[in-house]
Design a protein around this motif. Sequence first.
Motif, PDB file in Angstrom:
ATOM      1  N   TRP A   1      27.091  24.745 -12.631  1.00  0.00           N
ATOM      2  CA  TRP A   1      28.034  24.967 -13.742  1.00  0.00           C
ATOM      3  C   TRP A   1      27.336  25.744 -14.855  1.00  0.00           C
ATOM      4  O   TRP A   1      27.876  26.721 -15.371  1.00  0.00           O
ATOM      5  CB  TRP A   1      28.552  23.639 -14.304  1.00  0.00           C
TER       6      TRP A   1
ATOM      7  N   GLY B   1      26.885  29.280 -13.929  1.00  0.00           N
ATOM      8  CA  GLY B   1      28.174  29.973 -14.010  1.00  0.00           C
ATOM      9  C   GLY B   1      28.550  30.300 -15.446  1.00  0.00           C
ATOM     10  O   GLY B   1      29.037  31.391 -15.744  1.00  0.00           O
ATOM     11  N   ALA B   2      28.311  29.348 -16.337  1.00  0.00           N
ATOM     12  CA  ALA B   2      28.606  29.586 -17.757  1.00  0.00           C
ATOM     13  C   ALA B   2      27.756  30.736 -18.299  1.00  0.00           C
ATOM     14  O   ALA B   2      28.245  31.584 -19.052  1.00  0.00           O
ATOM     15  CB  ALA B   2      28.361  28.309 -18.562  1.00  0.00           C
TER      16      ALA B   2
ATOM     17  N   VAL C   1      29.161  34.023 -17.103  1.00  0.00           N
ATOM     18  CA  VAL C   1      30.304  34.451 -17.919  1.00  0.00           C
ATOM     19  C   VAL C   1      29.797  35.065 -19.202  1.00  0.00           C
ATOM     20  O   VAL C   1      30.254  36.129 -19.632  1.00  0.00           O
ATOM     21  CB  VAL C   1      31.261  33.269 -18.196  1.00  0.00           C
TER      22      VAL C   1
ATOM     23  N   ALA D   1      31.213  37.601  -7.299  1.00  0.00           N
ATOM     24  CA  ALA D   1      31.103  36.145  -7.214  1.00  0.00           C
ATOM     25  C   ALA D   1      30.626  35.709  -5.837  1.00  0.00           C
ATOM     26  O   ALA D   1      29.919  34.707  -5.711  1.00  0.00           O
ATOM     27  CB  ALA D   1      32.441  35.482  -7.549  1.00  0.00           C
TER      28      ALA D   1
ATOM     29  N   THR E   1      31.316  20.941  -6.711  1.00  0.00           N
ATOM     30  CA  THR E   1      32.322  21.732  -7.419  1.00  0.00           C
ATOM     31  C   THR E   1      33.122  20.861  -8.379  1.00  0.00           C
ATOM     32  O   THR E   1      33.424  21.273  -9.499  1.00  0.00           O
ATOM     33  CB  THR E   1      33.250  22.437  -6.409  1.00  0.00           C
TER      34      THR E   1
ATOM     35  N   ASP F   1      33.233  22.236 -16.809  1.00  0.00           N
ATOM     36  CA  ASP F   1      33.958  23.422 -17.290  1.00  0.00           C
ATOM     37  C   ASP F   1      35.155  23.027 -18.135  1.00  0.00           C
ATOM     38  O   ASP F   1      35.410  23.633 -19.179  1.00  0.00           O
ATOM     39  CB  ASP F   1      34.437  24.286 -16.124  1.00  0.00           C
TER      40      ASP F   1
ATOM     41  N   TYR G   1      30.251  29.953 -23.489  1.00  0.00           N
ATOM     42  CA  TYR G   1      30.584  31.077 -22.625  1.00  0.00           C
ATOM     43  C   TYR G   1      30.539  32.412 -23.348  1.00  0.00           C
ATOM     44  O   TYR G   1      30.350  33.441 -22.719  1.00  0.00           O
ATOM     45  CB  TYR G   1      31.982  30.877 -22.030  1.00  0.00           C
TER      46      TYR G   1
ATOM     47  N   GLY H   1      36.836  34.685 -18.203  1.00  0.00           N
ATOM     48  CA  GLY H   1      35.719  33.858 -17.757  1.00  0.00           C
ATOM     49  C   GLY H   1      36.192  32.639 -16.992  1.00  0.00           C
ATOM     50  O   GLY H   1      35.628  32.275 -15.953  1.00  0.00           O
TER      51      GLY H   1
ATOM     52  N   TRP I   1      37.305  33.711 -13.564  1.00  0.00           N
ATOM     53  CA  TRP I   1      36.163  34.018 -12.699  1.00  0.00           C
ATOM     54  C   TRP I   1      35.507  32.736 -12.194  1.00  0.00           C
ATOM     55  O   TRP I   1      35.136  32.643 -11.018  1.00  0.00           O
ATOM     56  CB  TRP I   1      35.161  34.891 -13.458  1.00  0.00           C
ATOM     57  N   ILE I   2      35.389  31.753 -13.053  1.00  0.00           N
ATOM     58  CA  ILE I   2      34.785  30.478 -12.644  1.00  0.00           C
ATOM     59  C   ILE I   2      35.656  29.779 -11.596  1.00  0.00           C
ATOM     60  O   ILE I   2      35.141  29.260 -10.597  1.00  0.00           O
ATOM     61  CB  ILE I   2      34.529  29.580 -13.866  1.00  0.00           C
TER      62      ILE I   2
END
Length: 131
Positions: free
Chosen positions: A21, A24-25, A28, A49, A79, A86, A97, A107, A110-111
């Motif tokens: 996570w 991923g942040a 973004v 991605a 996940t 998230d 972000y 963003g 996309w996540i």
Amino acid sequence: MTQPLTARQLVILVLLGAGFWFLGAMMVRLLLPWGLLEPALAPLAFALAVPVVYPAIPIARRAAGLAPGQLFPAVSIATMAAMFLDGIAFRFFHRIYGEDQAMLLGGAAWILWGAAVGMLLAYLMDRRAAR
């Protein structure tokens, strides 16, 4: 029949989900200033991605010591942990972000896409291993 995940595996997967996570942040945060999450360039970001998410799956497999058939449930757990974070972060700490609140929708999209990509890849890998 698939073996249930052990408590140890669940802890590892939740921690991995939290780590993924955060990565991923930060992705973004990196993609937003380049405009890659704006509608015109979003397909490129979505395509990116796949190679970004793909390595997370073998990492999870090794770190949690997964048996055949456990990959999809394991990636789903990781996940889920990432999605919980998230949801909290986008609502209460969105500046993680990036600064432009209007751009954060890209963003978030996309996540969500990346989470689905990871789950799809894990499903396909489990299915291929079962053959």
